[in-house]
Scaffold this motif. Structure first.
Motif, PDB file in Angstrom:
ATOM      1  N   GLN A 206      49.958  40.532  21.067  1.00 31.47           N
ATOM      2  CA  GLN A 206      49.879  41.919  20.621  1.00 31.47           C
ATOM      3  C   GLN A 206      50.211  42.898  21.748  1.00 31.47           C
ATOM      4  N   GLY A 208      52.484  42.539  23.805  1.00 30.09           N
ATOM      5  CA  GLY A 208      53.903  42.414  24.133  1.00 30.09           C
ATOM      6  C   GLY A 208      54.213  41.273  25.072  1.00 30.09           C
ATOM      7  N   VAL A 296      45.153  49.278  19.819  1.00 29.42           N
ATOM      8  CA  VAL A 296      46.464  49.139  20.449  1.00 29.42           C
ATOM      9  C   VAL A 296      46.373  49.564  21.914  1.00 29.42           C
ATOM     10  N   ASP A 301      51.487  53.187  20.167  1.00 29.35           N
ATOM     11  CA  ASP A 301      51.693  51.778  19.826  1.00 29.35           C
ATOM     12  C   ASP A 301      51.170  51.487  18.419  1.00 29.35           C
ATOM     13  N   ALA A 303      51.571  47.902  17.405  1.00 32.58           N
ATOM     14  CA  ALA A 303      51.789  46.452  17.365  1.00 32.58           C
ATOM     15  C   ALA A 303      50.546  45.686  16.939  1.00 32.58           C
ATOM     16  N   SER A 304      50.781  44.620  16.192  1.00 32.73           N
ATOM     17  CA  SER A 304      49.737  43.671  15.853  1.00 32.73           C
ATOM     18  C   SER A 304      50.243  42.271  16.188  1.00 32.73           C
ATOM     19  N   ASN A 381      53.201  45.037  11.042  1.00 33.76           N
ATOM     20  CA  ASN A 381      53.286  45.470  12.431  1.00 33.76           C
ATOM     21  C   ASN A 381      53.434  44.320  13.424  1.00 33.76           C
ATOM     22  N   THR A 383      55.767  42.585  15.003  1.00 33.26           N
ATOM     23  CA  THR A 383      57.201  42.850  15.096  1.00 33.26           C
ATOM     24  C   THR A 383      57.953  41.899  16.019  1.00 33.26           C
ATOM     25  N   SER A 384      57.270  41.266  16.938  1.00 30.95           N
ATOM     26  CA  SER A 384      57.993  40.430  17.900  1.00 30.95           C
ATOM     27  C   SER A 384      57.648  38.968  17.702  1.00 30.95           C
TER      28      SER A 384
END
Length: 440
Positions: A206, A208, A296, A301, A303-304, A381, A383-384
């Motif tokens: 999460q 990154g 976050v 941000d 992101a999850s 969320n 995303t990566s």
């Protein structure tokens, strides 16, 4: 996530790395999906069995026998032993997403495009699920439920501590932790004892982070300077040093369920499959819990990450591979998916996640909140992509040996030192298995 014991995972990994395949005929000589046959499925998730009746009514020639071979660690050991022995393996097996690469790379699973799982079908799933079943451009499972992360918190305790809204950032979370601990020496925002690699990796994801990179036999491990790892270490070391988290209570124990029930463990940042466990094992807190997005790392941000979730995978060499795939498809892509979703599984199909039927469901345990809206947004969320090691089951087994003292005896080791030790052990083991392992 589940905790792996060292002995269990060592057995699983040693068998897997032999590269053996399951007993029975190869897919090319196995029975067609139309033939009269029995498909054996190993799955610990009880809702899989609930989908059998609907499937068999549509496929009268196929009998499905669902066997609980134990929770993930026990099942992985049994599967690995069966693969090694060349007999006793099931036709279909439930795997956590983080275990799929290890079984796929060791040639223990069938690649599913040969049975009809297309790239178009794959695109119907969340990015987290797509990543979870994709190995070296192949598809090695049908997703049957995800683990998009959320913060499940006891609103009554948060309100009592003066935390009037769920933490939006991890800085907010840290401030909330101080206020909750001020309620008394046995009140904590959460527990963590360094026993679960999956939890740490989910939070690094999460943030990154990309601590593992796998390209064929070449592996890069960076648990020391990766930016996501640093975010994780900085926060959790501060929580440890200031004694703001419960480092003594182990997850999945009676004490843990009791702490969640009475509010002494006031929240969990965990996968979206947790509500069912809360309802059944910490019923005392019914009506008090709420769900919120995972905190976050910055105000901008969103992101999850995934924590848990998994798939049904066809075991290599099954004599009933085509029929096994048909059942997996029914459960994870067809009508059976509704059976799982209705029983609390977080769907991986984006069409279900966005449906009004799924989203608009008040949950009594959560004070009437429609928590599926939080889970669906979390899934979007993610995303990566995040790569796991091709020996992740083993990696998880040795994680506590290297990390736990950083939580339970912080004077003896820092979290950064624990992760560095884990990295060294992962490098050594990878090289012993024939991988070229580099570090950053």
């Amino acid at each position: 996530m589940r905790v792996f014991t060292k002995a269990t995972a060592l057995v699983a990994t040693s068998a897997l790395l032999l590269g053996v395949s399951a007993c029975g005929q190869s897919a090319s000589t196995g029975e067609s999906a139309d033939a009269k046959q029995t498909v054996t499925v190993w799955a610990w998730e009880p809702t899989v069995k609930k989908a059998v009746q609907g499937f068999e009514s549509k496929h009268p020639n196929i009998t499905v026998n669902v066997v609980n071979a134990g929770s993930s660690n026990d099942e992985y050991t049994a599967l690995s032993n069966a693969l090694t022995a060349g007999k006793g393996a099931p036709d279909l097996v439930q795997l956590d997403f983080n275990a799929v690469p290890q079984f796929a790379i060791s040639d223990g699973l069938e690649e599913l495009s040969q049975y009809g799982f297309s790239k178009k079908m794959l695109a119907d799933y969340t990015k987290g699920a797509q990543s979870g079943i994709s190995v070296n451009n192949g598809i090695y499972g049908v997703p049957i439920g995800g683990g998009p992360m959320a913060l499940f918190y006891n609103k009554e305790i948060f309100d009592k501590a003066g935390v009037t809204e769920a933490p939006k950032t991890w800085d907010d979370y840290y401030e909330a932790a101080k206020k909750i601990h001020a309620l008394g020496p046995d009140y904590y925002i959460t527990n963590e004892s360094g026993s679960d690699a999956g939890m740490a990796l989910s939070l690094i994801w999460q943030a990154g982070g990309h601590p593992f990179s796998v390209k064929g036999k070449d592996i890069t491990i960076n648990l020391t300077s990766d930016p996501g790892v640093k975010h994780y270490v900085d926060l959790w070391q501060k929580l440890i040093d200031e004694k703001l988290i419960d480092t003594k209570t182990q997850g999945w124990t009676d004490d843990w369920y009791r702490g969640l029930g009475n509010g002494h463990i006031a929240s969990l940042a965990i996968g979206g499959w947790m509500p069912i466990t809360l309802q059944t094992s910490s019923a005392e807190a019914s009506g008090k819990f709420r769900a919120a997005p995972l905190p976050v790392w910055s105000d901008s941000d969103t992101a999850s990450a995934e924590n848990g979730g998994g798939a049904l995978s066809v075991v290599k060499g099954s004599a009933h591979a085509a029929a096994a795939y048909e059942f997996a498809k029914y459960v994870g892509y067809g009508e059976g998916e509704k059976t799982l979703t209705d029983n609390g599984i977080v769907p991986d199909l984006t069409r279900t996640l966005s449906s009004d039927e799924y989203l608009n469901q008040p949950k009594e345990y959560f004070g009437g909140q429609e928590i599926n809206k939080v889970l669906a947004q979390s899934a979007k969320n993610v995303t990566s992509e995040f790569q796991f090691l091709p020996y992740q089951v083993y990696g998880g087994s040795i994680y506590p040996d290297n990390i736990s003292t950083a939580f339970t005896d912080p004077g003896s080791k820092t979290l950064a030192q624990g992760l560095a030790d884990w990295q060294s052990a992962l490098v050594k083991y990878g090289e012993e298995q024939g991988y070229t392992v580099t570090t950053k």
